[in-house]
Design a protein around this motif. Structure first.
Motif, PDB file in Angstrom:
ATOM      1  N   TRP A  84       0.684  -1.057  -0.021  1.00 25.99           N
ATOM      2  CA  TRP A  84       0.010   0.049   0.045  1.00 25.99           C
ATOM      3  C   TRP A  84       0.924   1.331   0.253  1.00 25.99           C
ATOM      4  N   SER A  85       2.146   1.303   0.791  1.00 26.44           N
ATOM      5  CA  SER A  85       2.808   2.257   0.885  1.00 26.44           C
ATOM      6  C   SER A  85       3.420   2.574  -0.552  1.00 26.44           C
ATOM      7  N   ARG A  86       3.822   1.593  -0.993  1.00 25.51           N
ATOM      8  CA  ARG A  86       4.434   1.879  -2.455  1.00 25.51           C
ATOM      9  C   ARG A  86       3.658   2.500  -3.505  1.00 25.51           C
ATOM     10  N   CYS A  87       2.457   1.933  -3.406  1.00 23.00           N
ATOM     11  CA  CYS A  87       1.209   2.265  -4.362  1.00 23.00           C
ATOM     12  C   CYS A  87       1.023   3.776  -4.052  1.00 23.00           C
ATOM     13  N   MET A  88       0.979   4.450  -2.625  1.00 27.83           N
ATOM     14  CA  MET A  88       0.768   5.835  -2.369  1.00 27.83           C
ATOM     15  C   MET A  88       1.927   6.643  -3.046  1.00 27.83           C
ATOM     16  N   ARG A  89       3.099   6.031  -2.685  1.00 22.76           N
ATOM     17  CA  ARG A  89       4.084   6.750  -3.251  1.00 22.76           C
ATOM     18  C   ARG A  89       4.017   7.087  -5.006  1.00 22.76           C
ATOM     19  N   GLU A  90       3.517   6.154  -5.541  1.00 22.14           N
ATOM     20  CA  GLU A  90       3.365   6.144  -7.104  1.00 22.14           C
ATOM     21  C   GLU A  90       2.331   7.262  -7.512  1.00 22.14           C
ATOM     22  N   ALA A  91       1.200   7.182  -6.482  1.00 28.96           N
ATOM     23  CA  ALA A  91      -0.051   8.052  -6.442  1.00 28.96           C
ATOM     24  C   ALA A  91       0.112   9.186  -6.321  1.00 28.96           C
ATOM     25  N   VAL A  92       0.730   9.629  -5.045  1.00 30.32           N
ATOM     26  CA  VAL A  92       1.002  10.995  -4.597  1.00 30.32           C
ATOM     27  C   VAL A  92       2.386  11.636  -4.498  1.00 30.32           C
ATOM     28  N   GLY A  93       3.114  10.818  -4.727  1.00 31.46           N
ATOM     29  CA  GLY A  93       4.661  10.998  -4.524  1.00 31.46           C
ATOM     30  C   GLY A  93       5.083  11.133  -3.070  1.00 31.46           C
ATOM     31  N   ARG A  94       4.465  10.262  -2.248  1.00 33.19           N
ATOM     32  CA  ARG A  94       4.925   9.972  -0.860  1.00 33.19           C
ATOM     33  C   ARG A  94       4.568   8.722  -0.321  1.00 33.19           C
ATOM     34  N   GLY A  95       5.405   7.991  -0.087  1.00 32.79           N
ATOM     35  CA  GLY A  95       4.926   6.523   0.690  1.00 32.79           C
ATOM     36  C   GLY A  95       5.005   6.621   2.343  1.00 32.79           C
ATOM     37  N   PHE A  96       3.574   6.698   2.624  1.00 34.11           N
ATOM     38  CA  PHE A  96       3.401   6.883   4.015  1.00 34.11           C
ATOM     39  C   PHE A  96       3.425   5.511   4.765  1.00 34.11           C
ATOM     40  N   ALA A  97       3.992   5.458   6.005  1.00 37.46           N
ATOM     41  CA  ALA A  97       4.123   4.446   6.641  1.00 37.46           C
ATOM     42  C   ALA A  97       2.678   3.388   7.074  1.00 37.46           C
ATOM     43  N   GLU A  98       1.661   4.194   7.082  1.00 42.86           N
ATOM     44  CA  GLU A  98       0.522   3.632   7.239  1.00 42.86           C
ATOM     45  C   GLU A  98      -0.606   4.938   7.116  1.00 42.86           C
ATOM     46  N   PRO A  99      -1.933   4.426   6.961  1.00 44.86           N
ATOM     47  CA  PRO A  99      -3.125   5.552   6.558  1.00 44.86           C
ATOM     48  C   PRO A  99      -2.988   6.596   7.644  1.00 44.86           C
ATOM     49  N   ASP A 100      -2.646   6.323   8.780  1.00 46.25           N
ATOM     50  CA  ASP A 100      -2.726   7.703   9.619  1.00 46.25           C
ATOM     51  C   ASP A 100      -1.953   8.706   9.544  1.00 46.25           C
ATOM     52  N   ALA A 101      -0.848   8.307   8.889  1.00 51.04           N
ATOM     53  CA  ALA A 101       0.586   9.153   8.279  1.00 51.04           C
ATOM     54  C   ALA A 101      -0.203  10.219   7.259  1.00 51.04           C
TER      55      ALA A 101
END
Length: 303
Positions: free
Chosen positions: A205-222
């Motif tokens: 999920w974190s890798r996907c977020m990095r691709e989507a918004v340019g930042r890989g968050f440790a978890e959703p709360d972040a």
């Protein structure tokens, strides 16, 4: 105000409620009105409204006015629900993380007619209002230890008590079983977090977020904390746009990486044994709520 349930000790475990539409800590709904099942949100709202109307009648008989507020909408309830990951893309596209809904709800609470009315009373009548609503200084305090640690308690007197007794019967049994049945997720959250499948799903999920918004968050709360930080100082519409961008990405990634289905599977594997352990409390809580629903319907028919 007195009478509201107060958390004495709170657990620090994150709530991993990945399944929508189910009451936390409850078994899946069974068919049939006579079965022990969790109430739907609409049914729970009907019970809550019946309780408020009973309180209103009791307060009126004691010489006070009391307003019954309309139930919160399903979207508002969801906005206040602590979910580990946002997994509904369409909801996120419309509401983001629910910031506007929460803000509107809290703003309305500032104009609560019951609070305004109470403030206009003389000090002596204000004290009597509280006593009539929740019971006087000798009112018993209900308290229950939560399965994951800590405790909750509430006053059990006045018009609140009489209303709940009318709906649920034994208020002590209802309070104990309801608080246990609805606070079970924290019991098995540590097991989920230790499960390698959880870490694997979160990494994806974190890798996907990095691709989507340019930042890989440790978890959703972040990601949500980042949204609040970015929204600081922006207009309402600007803050909402930031929320929507991150919430949609979070939900989309939860589905693309199967984090949602992984959490669902882990909830069953780690949660079912806990729910089995507290099956009596869950069954009793559901049974009392169904009885309250039947009484609420009866009161509606009686007018």
């Amino acid at each position: 105000m007195r009478g509201r349930t107060t958390a004495l000790i709170v657990t620090t475990a994150a709530v991993l409620t990945a399944l929508s539409g189910c009451t936390e800590g409850s078994a899946p709904p069974a068919a049939g009105e006579g079965a022990s099942r969790a109430l739907t949100r609409a049914e729970q709202a009907r019970v809550d409204q019946a309780e408020q109307r009973l309180i209103q009648g009791c307060m009126k008989r004691n010489g006070f006015r009391y307003w019954v507020e309309p139930p919160a909408g399903a979207d508002t309830v969801r906005a206040f629900t602590n979910r580990f990951v946002q997994d509904d893309v369409e909801w996120a596209r419309e509401h983001g993380y629910g910031g506007r809904l929460r803000k509107a709800f809290l703003a309305a609470k500032n104009h609560d007619p019951n609070l305004a009315y109470r403030k206009r009373l003389s000090p002596a009548e204000r004290e009597r209002f509280s006593d009539v609503l929740d019971g006087g200084s000798k009112t018993r305090m209900l308290s229950v230890r939560l399965p994951a640690g800590g405790a909750v308690r509430t006053l059990d007197g006045g018009c609140r008590h009489s209303a709940r007794q009318k709906l649920f019967g034994d208020t002590k049994v209802y309070f104990r079983t309801d608080k246990i049945a609805t606070n079970l997720v924290a019991v098995y959250t540590p097991e989920i977090r230790r499960d390698p499948r959880f870490a694997k799903g979160l990494d994806a999920w974190s890798r996907c977020m990095r691709e989507a918004v340019g930042r890989g968050f440790a978890e959703p709360d972040a990601a949500r904390a980042h949204a609040r930080e970015r929204a600081g100082g922006l207009s309402t519409s600007g803050a909402h746009a930031v929320e929507v961008e991150l919430a949609v990405a979070e939900a989309d990634c939860a589905r693309k990486t199967s984090l949602r289905s992984t959490l669902s599977r882990l909830d069953r594997e780690h949660g079912d044994p806990v729910r089995d352990r507290y099956a009596d409390e869950i069954t009793t809580s559901n049974r009392l709520k169904l009885a309250a629903l039947r009484e609420a319907k009866r009161l509606d028919l009686r007018g």
